[in-house]
Design a protein around this motif. Sequence first.
Motif, PDB file in Angstrom:
ATOM      1  N   HIS A   1      -1.657  -4.269   7.616  1.00  8.75           N
ATOM      2  CA  HIS A   1      -3.066  -4.608   7.820  1.00  8.75           C
ATOM      3  C   HIS A   1      -3.809  -3.440   8.459  1.00  8.75           C
ATOM      4  O   HIS A   1      -4.920  -3.094   8.050  1.00  8.75           O
ATOM      5  N   LEU A   2      -3.192  -2.829   9.482  1.00  5.32           N
ATOM      6  CA  LEU A   2      -3.851  -1.726  10.170  1.00  5.32           C
ATOM      7  C   LEU A   2      -4.060  -0.538   9.238  1.00  5.32           C
ATOM      8  O   LEU A   2      -5.117   0.090   9.241  1.00  5.32           O
ATOM      9  N   ALA A   3      -3.051  -0.246   8.415  1.00 10.87           N
ATOM     10  CA  ALA A   3      -3.181   0.865   7.471  1.00 10.87           C
ATOM     11  C   ALA A   3      -4.319   0.618   6.484  1.00 10.87           C
ATOM     12  O   ALA A   3      -5.092   1.530   6.163  1.00 10.87           O
ATOM     13  N   MET A   4      -4.426  -0.617   6.011  1.00 12.63           N
ATOM     14  CA  MET A   4      -5.502  -0.961   5.083  1.00 12.63           C
ATOM     15  C   MET A   4      -6.867  -0.896   5.764  1.00 12.63           C
ATOM     16  O   MET A   4      -7.854  -0.464   5.161  1.00 12.63           O
ATOM     17  N   MET A   5      -6.936  -1.310   7.019  1.00 12.75           N
ATOM     18  CA  MET A   5      -8.200  -1.233   7.746  1.00 12.75           C
ATOM     19  C   MET A   5      -8.628   0.214   7.948  1.00 12.75           C
ATOM     20  O   MET A   5      -9.816   0.536   7.839  1.00 12.75           O
ATOM     21  N   LEU A   6      -7.665   1.084   8.241  1.00  9.07           N
ATOM     22  CA  LEU A   6      -7.984   2.503   8.383  1.00  9.07           C
ATOM     23  C   LEU A   6      -8.549   3.058   7.086  1.00  9.07           C
ATOM     24  O   LEU A   6      -9.552   3.801   7.093  1.00  9.07           O
ATOM     25  N   ASP A   7      -7.940   2.688   5.993  1.00  9.55           N
ATOM     26  CA  ASP A   7      -8.384   3.193   4.701  1.00  9.55           C
ATOM     27  C   ASP A   7      -9.744   2.635   4.323  1.00  9.55           C
ATOM     28  O   ASP A   7     -10.628   3.367   3.859  1.00  9.55           O
TER      29      ASP A   7
ATOM     30  N   THR B   1      -5.898 -10.362  13.115  1.00 13.08           N
ATOM     31  CA  THR B   1      -7.061 -11.248  13.090  1.00 13.08           C
ATOM     32  C   THR B   1      -8.022 -10.894  14.213  1.00 13.08           C
ATOM     33  O   THR B   1      -9.250 -10.845  14.008  1.00 13.08           O
ATOM     34  N   GLN B   2      -7.483 -10.648  15.407  1.00  8.94           N
ATOM     35  CA  GLN B   2      -8.354 -10.274  16.519  1.00  8.94           C
ATOM     36  C   GLN B   2      -9.050  -8.939  16.257  1.00  8.94           C
ATOM     37  O   GLN B   2     -10.217  -8.759  16.607  1.00  8.94           O
ATOM     38  N   THR B   3      -8.326  -8.005  15.641  1.00 10.95           N
ATOM     39  CA  THR B   3      -8.916  -6.693  15.371  1.00 10.95           C
ATOM     40  C   THR B   3     -10.087  -6.803  14.410  1.00 10.95           C
ATOM     41  O   THR B   3     -11.165  -6.248  14.657  1.00 10.95           O
ATOM     42  N   VAL B   4      -9.888  -7.506  13.311  1.00 14.23           N
ATOM     43  CA  VAL B   4     -10.959  -7.607  12.318  1.00 14.23           C
ATOM     44  C   VAL B   4     -12.107  -8.466  12.857  1.00 14.23           C
ATOM     45  O   VAL B   4     -13.288  -8.210  12.573  1.00 14.23           O
ATOM     46  N   THR B   5     -11.791  -9.481  13.670  1.00 12.98           N
ATOM     47  CA  THR B   5     -12.839 -10.308  14.275  1.00 12.98           C
ATOM     48  C   THR B   5     -13.641  -9.502  15.294  1.00 12.98           C
ATOM     49  O   THR B   5     -14.876  -9.602  15.351  1.00 12.98           O
TER      50      THR B   5
ATOM     51  N   ILE C   1     -11.889  -8.844   0.535  1.00 11.12           N
ATOM     52  CA  ILE C   1     -11.003  -8.018  -0.294  1.00 11.12           C
ATOM     53  C   ILE C   1      -9.679  -7.777   0.428  1.00 11.12           C
ATOM     54  O   ILE C   1      -8.597  -7.916  -0.162  1.00 11.12           O
ATOM     55  N   LEU C   2      -9.761  -7.439   1.710  1.00 13.40           N
ATOM     56  CA  LEU C   2      -8.538  -7.214   2.474  1.00 13.40           C
ATOM     57  C   LEU C   2      -7.733  -8.503   2.628  1.00 13.40           C
ATOM     58  O   LEU C   2      -6.497  -8.488   2.563  1.00 13.40           O
ATOM     59  N   ALA C   3      -8.414  -9.623   2.827  1.00 13.50           N
ATOM     60  CA  ALA C   3      -7.724 -10.903   2.985  1.00 13.50           C
ATOM     61  C   ALA C   3      -6.948 -11.292   1.732  1.00 13.50           C
ATOM     62  O   ALA C   3      -5.955 -12.020   1.816  1.00 13.50           O
ATOM     63  N   LEU C   4      -7.391 -10.800   0.584  1.00 15.32           N
ATOM     64  CA  LEU C   4      -6.738 -11.143  -0.686  1.00 15.32           C
ATOM     65  C   LEU C   4      -5.710 -10.112  -1.126  1.00 15.32           C
ATOM     66  O   LEU C   4      -4.946 -10.370  -2.062  1.00 15.32           O
TER      67      LEU C   4
END
Length: 400
Positions: free
Chosen positions: A37-43, A73-77, A25-28
């Motif tokens: 990306h970081l803001a979306m990951m926090l949410d 990429t490293q963070t999500v991996t 979902i985040l990738a799309l």
Amino acid sequence: MINYLPHLKPVRKIRYIIFLKDVLILALTTFGGPQVHLAMMLDWFVEKRGYLTEEELMELNALCQILPGPTSTQTVTALGFKIGGPNLAYLTLLIWCLPAVAIMTAFGMMVGYLQEEHQSLRFARFIQPMAVGFLIVAGYRIARKVIKTQSGLVLGILAALTAYAFRSPYVTPVVILAGGLTTALTYEKQTVMEKKPIRIEWANFFLWLGVLVGAAVLGAVTQLLPVRLFENFYRNGSLVFGGGQVLTPMLYNEFVAFKHYLTREEFLSGLGMAQAIPGPVFAFASYVGALSMRSDGAYGQLIGSAVSTAGIFLPGTFLIFFVYRFWNQLKRYRAVRASLDGINAASTGLTAAAALALFEPMASNWPMVATVLGTILVLELTKLPPFLLIMGGLVIGVLL
């Protein structure tokens, strides 16, 4: 999924499948680079799913920022690694990258086809100066965050002048390492932290180093273009500190100024398109790889994209697996923390040099200059999403 993780209990498998769906979902849907990306990951990962705390995510992201490779990429991996180990981490990497890689590969193949048919790329003529505007704004925003002292400013200027004067891919790692070593000597200014013995598991480091050396040797012996492309991107991916805006000058120096695999116009068209797609900006490498092998037809372009994509993303993955295990001990050393200031300042200088080199041929073309300035103003004064700006430029280019 079952084939990759056969030993897991059903409940855990379901949890992992949900996590991978969240990654997709985040990738799309995440446009705009590492900050967005970081803001979306926090949410999504912290607030909605609770995979980890905000403090854990911010520390993980900070670690990835100081390692070479694509930060988001490293963070999500690494999050996948934290949740389910190496197998889940590699699946996370694949799902996170695939949409952006597919789009940039297709765009590269389209540009290659148009060039072979002697069709004009004038439909992208506004995208090219927009890409320069994006690069200038990205460099400026990063500089405001990382350059906080006069010595940092001097390092950034020296890095910019050096990279601009000597446009070789071999200058980039020298500039970055010199910046890091310079500020590492000022470690006395850093706060003393209690140290603990560092226990290092070397497997992933030797994997990273073995692939680096092996690819270089194999490329030199065989002279096969796919192997050399993999080595080129793997080397760049091992040395790029600071994200996509620093990757740009490295790829421009190597594939446009040095090897002439792409024209400047092709490079800028792809760079602009990379701002308009979701997911990692490093997918720009897929575009460059596809065009680098256009002479081998569609199959060759797919091969070029595949090896370039693997080359740019694997080093950061191997290194985050390696460092993540002992980061809590390593960051207590003052020289390590001090070196980050120089690395960041040098990376900012490299971005400035790339922006100047790309803008230079446009300086006498007032419509191009106006487009660059307009892009900068829109990005700085409005909240218009970058992808809408790029899409608007493409539409105007086609209509005109």
